[in-house]
Write a protein that holds these residues in place. Structure first.
Motif, PDB file in Angstrom:
ATOM      1  N   PHE A   1      -2.427 -29.920  -6.892  1.00 17.15           N
ATOM      2  CA  PHE A   1      -2.742 -28.495  -6.869  1.00 17.15           C
ATOM      3  C   PHE A   1      -2.902 -28.019  -5.432  1.00 17.15           C
ATOM      4  N   VAL A   2      -2.373 -26.827  -5.156  1.00 12.79           N
ATOM      5  CA  VAL A   2      -2.525 -26.225  -3.830  1.00 12.79           C
ATOM      6  C   VAL A   2      -3.405 -24.974  -3.909  1.00 12.79           C
ATOM      7  N   ALA A   3      -3.010 -24.035  -4.756  1.00 16.43           N
ATOM      8  CA  ALA A   3      -3.744 -22.767  -4.841  1.00 16.43           C
ATOM      9  C   ALA A   3      -3.363 -22.036  -6.119  1.00 16.43           C
ATOM     10  N   ASP A   4      -4.270 -21.200  -6.591  1.00 17.40           N
ATOM     11  CA  ASP A   4      -3.888 -20.294  -7.658  1.00 17.40           C
ATOM     12  C   ASP A   4      -4.639 -18.979  -7.526  1.00 17.40           C
ATOM     13  N   ILE A   5      -4.134 -18.004  -8.269  1.00 17.84           N
ATOM     14  CA  ILE A   5      -4.661 -16.646  -8.207  1.00 17.84           C
ATOM     15  C   ILE A   5      -4.747 -16.120  -9.622  1.00 17.84           C
ATOM     16  N   ASP A   6      -5.839 -15.427  -9.944  1.00 19.55           N
ATOM     17  CA  ASP A   6      -5.995 -14.962 -11.318  1.00 19.55           C
ATOM     18  C   ASP A   6      -5.155 -13.717 -11.578  1.00 19.55           C
ATOM     19  N   GLY A   7      -5.165 -13.266 -12.828  1.00 16.32           N
ATOM     20  CA  GLY A   7      -4.316 -12.174 -13.241  1.00 16.32           C
ATOM     21  C   GLY A   7      -4.595 -10.865 -12.522  1.00 16.32           C
ATOM     22  N   SER A   8      -5.826 -10.678 -12.087  1.00 16.33           N
ATOM     23  CA  SER A   8      -6.169  -9.434 -11.396  1.00 16.33           C
ATOM     24  C   SER A   8      -5.854  -9.509  -9.914  1.00 16.33           C
ATOM     25  N   GLY A   9      -5.665 -10.727  -9.427  1.00 15.22           N
ATOM     26  CA  GLY A   9      -5.455 -10.914  -7.999  1.00 15.22           C
ATOM     27  C   GLY A   9      -6.748 -10.934  -7.200  1.00 15.22           C
TER      28      GLY A   9
END
Length: 118
Positions: free
Chosen positions: A46-54
């Motif tokens: 895993f590197v990074a993630d962003i939720d649906g709202s940003g």
């Protein structure tokens, strides 16, 4: 559904690079999106993630403070800005998206190779 990562290449240590992941076949505006990488001979991580709202982002400790994930829902695209690159960042970077909001990652892109020279 297709996820197409682009923007990889060769960069010197300390340099910067921006990866893009363009999604097609479905709008992912309310879905979390993530970046993962796999170095030669190693497991995918895993590197990074962003939720649906940003509004919420999450990073692996190894990239925190150097990488920034963002999204442009009008373009159905997620980005990964990578600064202060290190040779150990060399890997194939892939983006991923869930099939339904809140579920695990289901759709995976083919990836783009990032090579950081020392």
């Amino acid at each position: 559904v297709q996820l197409q990562a682009s923007g990889g290449g060769l960069v010197q240590a300390g340099g910067s690079m921006r990866l893009s992941c363009a999604a097609s076949g479905r709008k992912f505006s309310s879905y979390s999106m993530g970046w993962f990488r796999q170095a030669p001979g190693k497991e995918r991580e895993f590197v990074a993630d962003i939720d649906g709202s940003g509004g919420n982002t999450y990073y692996a400790d190894s990239v925190k403070g150097r990488f920034t994930i963002s999204r442009d829902d009008a373009k159905n695209t997620v980005y990964l800005q990578m600064n202060s690159l290190k040779p150990e960042d060399t890997a194939v970077y892939s983006c991923a998206a869930p099939r339904v909001p809140g579920s695990g990652y289901f759709y995976w892109g083919q990836g783009t190779l990032v090579t950081v020279s020392s």
